[in-house]
Scaffold this motif. Structure first.
Motif, PDB file in Angstrom:
ATOM      1  N   LYS A   1     -15.606  46.928   4.609  1.00 12.13           N
ATOM      2  CA  LYS A   1     -15.569  46.056   5.536  1.00 12.13           C
ATOM      3  C   LYS A   1     -17.042  46.276   6.535  1.00 12.13           C
ATOM      4  CE  LYS A   1     -11.787  45.214   7.910  1.00 12.13           C
ATOM      5  NZ  LYS A   1     -10.550  45.376   8.589  1.00 12.13           N
ATOM      6  N   ASN A   2     -17.597  47.409   6.454  1.00 11.64           N
ATOM      7  CA  ASN A   2     -18.851  47.356   7.030  1.00 11.64           C
ATOM      8  C   ASN A   2     -20.106  47.032   6.366  1.00 11.64           C
ATOM      9  OD1 ASN A   2     -18.561  48.340   9.770  1.00 11.64           O
ATOM     10  ND2 ASN A   2     -17.045  49.549   8.677  1.00 11.64           N
ATOM     11  N   GLY A   3     -20.018  46.646   4.977  1.00  6.87           N
ATOM     12  CA  GLY A   3     -21.091  46.317   4.094  1.00  6.87           C
ATOM     13  C   GLY A   3     -20.914  46.891   2.883  1.00  6.87           C
TER      14      GLY A   3
ATOM     15  N   TYR B   1     -24.156  37.935   2.844  1.00  6.21           N
ATOM     16  CA  TYR B   1     -25.399  38.322   3.493  1.00  6.21           C
ATOM     17  C   TYR B   1     -26.236  36.940   3.361  1.00  6.21           C
ATOM     18  CZ  TYR B   1     -30.456  39.425   3.876  1.00  6.21           C
ATOM     19  OH  TYR B   1     -31.748  39.458   4.151  1.00  6.21           O
TER      20      TYR B   1
ATOM     21  N   LEU C   1     -26.500  36.046  10.877  1.00  9.69           N
ATOM     22  CA  LEU C   1     -26.416  37.495  10.397  1.00  9.69           C
ATOM     23  C   LEU C   1     -25.906  38.423  11.664  1.00  9.69           C
ATOM     24  CD1 LEU C   1     -29.462  38.374   8.429  1.00  9.69           C
ATOM     25  CD2 LEU C   1     -27.020  37.987   7.645  1.00  9.69           C
TER      26      LEU C   1
ATOM     27  N   LEU D   1     -22.712  40.570  11.159  1.00  8.03           N
ATOM     28  CA  LEU D   1     -22.612  41.705  10.476  1.00  8.03           C
ATOM     29  C   LEU D   1     -22.958  42.961  10.999  1.00  8.03           C
ATOM     30  CD1 LEU D   1     -23.910  40.509   6.899  1.00  8.03           C
ATOM     31  CD2 LEU D   1     -21.630  40.263   7.933  1.00  8.03           C
ATOM     32  N   PHE D   2     -23.234  43.165  12.314  1.00  8.81           N
ATOM     33  CA  PHE D   2     -23.556  44.134  13.062  1.00  8.81           C
ATOM     34  C   PHE D   2     -22.260  44.933  13.791  1.00  8.81           C
ATOM     35  CE2 PHE D   2     -28.390  44.640  12.424  1.00  8.81           C
ATOM     36  CZ  PHE D   2     -28.527  43.291  12.199  1.00  8.81           C
ATOM     37  N   THR D   3     -21.302  44.150  13.521  1.00  7.71           N
ATOM     38  CA  THR D   3     -20.005  44.601  14.192  1.00  7.71           C
ATOM     39  C   THR D   3     -19.528  45.585  13.527  1.00  7.71           C
ATOM     40  OG1 THR D   3     -19.697  42.225  15.204  1.00  7.71           O
ATOM     41  CG2 THR D   3     -17.650  43.953  15.014  1.00  7.71           C
ATOM     42  N   PHE D   4     -19.084  46.701  14.139  1.00  9.21           N
ATOM     43  CA  PHE D   4     -18.544  47.571  13.411  1.00  9.21           C
ATOM     44  C   PHE D   4     -16.827  47.336  13.184  1.00  9.21           C
ATOM     45  CE2 PHE D   4     -21.551  51.575  13.236  1.00  9.21           C
ATOM     46  CZ  PHE D   4     -22.418  50.936  14.186  1.00  9.21           C
ATOM     47  N   GLN D   5     -16.627  47.151  11.810  1.00 10.93           N
ATOM     48  CA  GLN D   5     -15.391  46.969  11.684  1.00 10.93           C
ATOM     49  C   GLN D   5     -14.272  47.845  11.517  1.00 10.93           C
ATOM     50  OE1 GLN D   5     -14.017  43.828  11.091  1.00 10.93           O
ATOM     51  NE2 GLN D   5     -15.820  42.655  10.938  1.00 10.93           N
ATOM     52  N   ASN D   6     -13.071  47.815  11.926  1.00 14.61           N
ATOM     53  CA  ASN D   6     -12.125  48.937  11.998  1.00 14.61           C
ATOM     54  C   ASN D   6     -11.502  48.571  10.756  1.00 14.61           C
ATOM     55  OD1 ASN D   6     -12.539  49.889  14.477  1.00 14.61           O
ATOM     56  ND2 ASN D   6     -11.404  48.536  15.305  1.00 14.61           N
TER      57      ASN D   6
END
Lengths: 303, 214
Positions: B155-157, B181, B190, B193-198
């Motif tokens: 979920k974070n990349g 992306y 873009l 995508l910088f959000t930190f996903q739980n």
């Protein structure tokens, strides 16, 4: 000196990687440890690398620590759910292991006779966040811990990954979450690392501007992966089996032409390490258990 | 729709080995769409089971066996033929099989394996799209499901295992994070995508859920 204490210094760091045995016999593992321990700052113990079963990385890392050798315990998100991760991380601390390398985890091969159920409940960013949470003395349910761990946390980078920007973004997420050192996948030409590292540094501003992170972020130490290709067979194996590894075509050509492939591979690795001394904070040596090769390379250096 | 694959004839014959008289059910919805449980498949099953010594007492394609109301109606209509059978072969997903099981006294054998939730491209091309994770974040990933299309459900990349832009696991597919992306870059979004996903909330996905709405 502890690995943690070496990180902030200017010392060119050296780590070596070993896999646990496929079984309970530690003879070969101990032999390889003996060959490299005097030349490295810490030894990584892999965690069911390529999703192929090996003895517990935690147990083997503890075995190193019991012998007074600094270990870096590699942990993947592939095999453990969040409960097992919390539990093993605390256990690791109890056993005196001080360093953890967080890895997403290679996917099991589809052709396996027995295909293990992949977990991947937490990704590498979330595992780093989990370690940091445990270090504050609380678990994922916000319950207080009786005794909290403290680790030096590492993460992995692949200098050849594409598209570059999304991989830089994820790497900065790992740094922001708490990664203090990075060990990269193997490279074979200095330019593979140079351009990646430059792009990484250039991306810091973009990341800090767009993310909800504590600024400024600290650039982690980079230990660049070096894998000596001492035979064409080894080169082909890596190329076909190691996820994310790119070997330039000219390396294959050089090996094909060489009358002594072992010597060619050794020389190339030594030469690469020399160049990396000026470009990185250290080297992470991998050789799939070829302890003598690792020792030859390490001995040739004046670290 | 739910994509199903036919079990092998060997497997089905092994499961039916204790029974001679068989009734066959098909599914007029999903299993018809992917060619595993429609009229043609039910008739074909009747044929090859007969060739293998079975007596087919009847067959019927329920419009949606997972709809208990339709299943009950079908069981009533086919009561006589079912009364002669020792077991039923069901060519539908597991939900359909179990709905029939709950309303019948004789054993039911599944003839299909339930595989995934699919998008139908055409009658021959089905692509897995949704994992029923119960925590949809499609609006944050350019409408592409990372739980389904990333084998590691990252979920974070992306992971570092991709070969160029190809997925480490499904080597013929482009890495879903590469696709996300590119799509967000084009849309100038873009920043998402910088959000930190739980991590995924698995408490939503405890199996065996029963929902009774008033």
């Amino acid at each position: 000196m502890k690995f943690k204490q070496l990180l902030p210094t200017k010392k060119f760091l050296i780590t070596g990687e070993l896999a646990p045995p496929k079984g309970t016999d530690l003879e070969d593992f101990d032999k390889n440890v003996g060959l490299i321990k005097d030349y490295v700052d810490a030894i990584n113990v892999t965690d069911n690398q390529r999703a192929i079963m090996r003895a517990s990385s935690l147990a083997c890392a503890a075995h190193l620590v019991q012998a007074g050798i600094p270990a870096i315990w590699q942990i993947t998100g592939r095999d453990r759910n969040s409960l097992a991760l919390e539990s093993d991380i605390l256990g690791t601390s109890i056993l005196g292991i001080e360093n953890i390398l967080v890895v997403g985890g290679d996917y099991p091969a589809k052709k396996s006779k027995h295909f293990p159920k992949p977990v991947y409940e937490l990704d590498s960013v979330q595992i780093i966040q989990l370690i940091k949470k445990l270090e504050t003395g609380f678990d994922l349910n916000d319950q207080p811990l009786k005794g909290k761990p403290s680790f030096t946390i590492g993460a992995v980078a692949n200098p050849e990954a594409e598209p570059l920007e999304i991989h830089l973004l994820k790497l900065w997420k790992k740094v922001s979450a708490g990664a203090q050192f990075i060990q990269t996948q193997p490279i074979f030409e200095i330019s593979q690392f140079e351009k990646f590292f430059e792009a990484f540094l250039n991306y810091q501003e973009t990341f800090e501007k767009n993310s909800d992170c504590q600024k400024p972020l600290v650039v982690p130490k980079f230990l660049v992966g070096v894998f000596p290709l001492t035979s064409l067979k080894t080169a082909r194996f890596l190329h076909d089996n190691l996820a994310g590894v790119k070997i330039p075509e000219k390396i294959f050509t050089e090996l094909e032409k060489s009358p002594d492939q072992v010597q060619t591979g050794l020389e190339a690795a030594v030469e690469l390490i020399e160049k990396l001394k000026a470009k990185s904070d250290g080297v992470h040596l991998m050789a799939m258990g070829a302890g003598e090769i690792m020792q030859k390379i390490l001995r040739s250096q004046n670290f | 729709m739910i994509f199903t694959e036919a079990k092998s004839k060997e497997k089905i014959l092994k499961s039916l080995s204790a029974f001679e008289k068989i009734f066959i059910f098909g599914c007029g919805s999903c299993a018809t769409k992917c060619g595993t449980g429609g009229e043609d498949e039910v008739k074909a099953a009747s044929h090859w089971l007969t060739e293998n010594g079975k007596k087919i007492t009847g067959f019927f394609v329920i419009e949606s066996p997972c709809d208990e109301r339709l299943t009950k109606k079908a069981l009533r209509e086919k009561k006589k033929e079912l009364g002669q059978a020792e077991a039923v072969l069901v060519l539908s997903c597991g939900s359909g099989v179990q709905t029939i099981v709950e309303n019948l006294n004789i054993p039911a054998v599944p003839g299909l394996d339930s595989m995934f939730l699919a998008k139908i491209e055409n009658s021959k091309n089905f692509q897995e799209k949704c994992s029923l994770c119960g925590d949809c974040i499609l609006e944050e990933t350019a409408g592409l499901c990372v739980i389904t299309l990333c084998p590691k459900h990252l979920k974070n990349g992306p992971c570092g295992g991709s070969d160029g832009e190809k997925c480490e696991v499904n080597t013929e597919s482009e890495c879903v994070w590469s696709l996300i992306y590119k799509k967000l870059k084009k849309q100038n979004k873009l920043s998402q995508l910088f959000t930190f996903q739980n991590p995924q909330k698995f408490s939503q996905k405890i199996p065996g859920q029963i929902v009774k709405k008033l």
